[in-house]
Design a protein around this motif. Structure first.
Motif, PDB file in Angstrom:
ATOM      1  N   LEU A 281     -28.743   2.138  -9.922  1.00  8.29           N
ATOM      2  CA  LEU A 281     -27.711   2.100  -8.895  1.00  8.29           C
ATOM      3  C   LEU A 281     -27.916   3.202  -7.863  1.00  8.29           C
ATOM      4  CD1 LEU A 281     -25.147   0.933  -7.712  1.00  8.29           C
ATOM      5  CD2 LEU A 281     -23.816   2.338  -9.316  1.00  8.29           C
TER       6      LEU A 281
ATOM      7  N   MET B 162     -23.849  -4.859  -4.946  1.00  2.00           N
ATOM      8  CA  MET B 162     -24.271  -3.995  -6.045  1.00  2.00           C
ATOM      9  C   MET B 162     -24.308  -4.747  -7.364  1.00  2.00           C
ATOM     10  SD  MET B 162     -22.488  -0.299  -5.219  1.00  2.00           S
ATOM     11  CE  MET B 162     -21.111  -0.767  -4.171  1.00  2.00           C
TER      12      MET B 162
ATOM     13  N   VAL C 229     -28.059  -5.002  -8.681  1.00  2.00           N
ATOM     14  CA  VAL C 229     -28.341  -3.925  -9.628  1.00  2.00           C
ATOM     15  C   VAL C 229     -27.926  -4.290 -11.051  1.00  2.00           C
ATOM     16  CG1 VAL C 229     -27.961  -1.498 -10.183  1.00  2.00           C
ATOM     17  CG2 VAL C 229     -28.086  -2.223  -7.794  1.00  2.00           C
TER      18      VAL C 229
ATOM     19  N   PHE D  96     -20.717   3.116 -11.972  1.00  2.00           N
ATOM     20  CA  PHE D  96     -20.529   3.413 -10.556  1.00  2.00           C
ATOM     21  C   PHE D  96     -19.845   4.760 -10.367  1.00  2.00           C
ATOM     22  CE2 PHE D  96     -17.961   3.277  -6.687  1.00  2.00           C
ATOM     23  CZ  PHE D  96     -18.921   2.977  -5.734  1.00  2.00           C
TER      24      PHE D  96
END
Length: 274
Positions: A77, A96, A100, A112
């Protein structure tokens, strides 16, 4: 090259930043360059917003995953977000998750949140929300410092996080920080003079040459010192781009976070002291 053991996965992933960004996303999905002022959110706010994207399909708790797998996700990430930062492109939770996480989307919120902390503290990169309705985000330099835009080859890792740390040390030393104090403090987080660091390079060259040349720091001999001693001061560019109040507020926010945000910089130093 100096770097903590727990950061090996991260360093390997970061070395892949020389690859084209298209390797990580479909060209048709890429957002254009952004010049708008970020509307923003601190790390905690951004993480709480994106937590709403937590898929409910998995019953496996995040804590059950081995740490090395979580570190792998976090490194992927961070690599993705740093590529966006370099290209000055926007991103979104949907992108994302798709690019990812894919088959591991249930772990997105916790990974995250931790990745944002590492980006901000280590690399000096913050994630800001530019569209609260669509949850569109942009990566910007911490405190507006533009030192990373001066990277000659365009491939180096961001170093603004270290610059903020040095500026804060100068502040708390009465605006004149003895060089030996700065080197000692950096060694406690695994950054050693004369040793190449996996992110920051060789610190003496960075602080006494690169950032002096760019105007962020001043490095001068203490008057009448024999043998010669040296000290650091804020440079004119630091005063132009940020302020002591902003640096102090940032450092105070960082100090309130748990140590897990800083293993890349702290574990090796802890072993050195044992």
């Amino acid at each position: 090259m100096s770097c903590s053991t727990s950061g090996i996965v991260l360093v390997v992933k970061m070395s892949a930043l020389s690859k084209p960004e298209e390797d990580l996303q479909d060209p048709g999905e890429a957002q254009g360059p952004v010049e708008a002022q970020p509307l923003g959110a601190e790390v905690g706010e951004a993480a709480s917003h994106l937590a709403s994207y937590h898929p409910a399909s998995s019953s496996t708790p995040v804590e059950a995953l081995p740490q090395e797998i979580l570190d792998e996700m976090k490194a992927n990430l961070m690599k993705f977000l740093l590529l966006k930062y370099r290209a000055k492109k926007l991103t979104s939770p949907a992108e994302m998750l798709n690019k990812v996480f894919r088959d591991n989307q249930e772990y997105f919120p916790v990974v995250f949140s931790q990745a944002l902390e590492w980006l901000q503290v280590i690399f000096g990169v913050e994630v800001k929300e530019v569209d609260p309705t669509e949850h569109i985000y942009v990566m910007v330099p911490t405190l507006g410092l533009t030192c990373d835009e001066m990277l000659s080859d365009g491939q180096g890792l961001p170093k603004a996080g270290l610059l903020v740390l040095v500026l804060s040390m100068i502040m708390w030393s009465g605006d004149l920080a003895p060089a030996e104090v700065v080197w000692g403090a950096l060694s406690r987080i695994g950054v050693y003079v004369g040793r190449e660091h996996c992110i920051f390079g060789e610190p003496r060259e960075l602080l006494t040459q690169v950032w002096v040349r760019e105007g962020y720091l001043e490095y001068r001999q203490v008057p009448d010192s024999d043998p010669a001693r040296y000290e650091f001061l804020w440079g004119p560019r630091a005063y132009e781009e940020t302020s002591k109040q902003q640096v102090m507020a940032f450092v105070l926010r960082v100090r309130q976070r748990p140590l897990r945000a800083f293993p890349l910089l702290s574990e090796e130093a802890a072993r050195e002291e044992e």
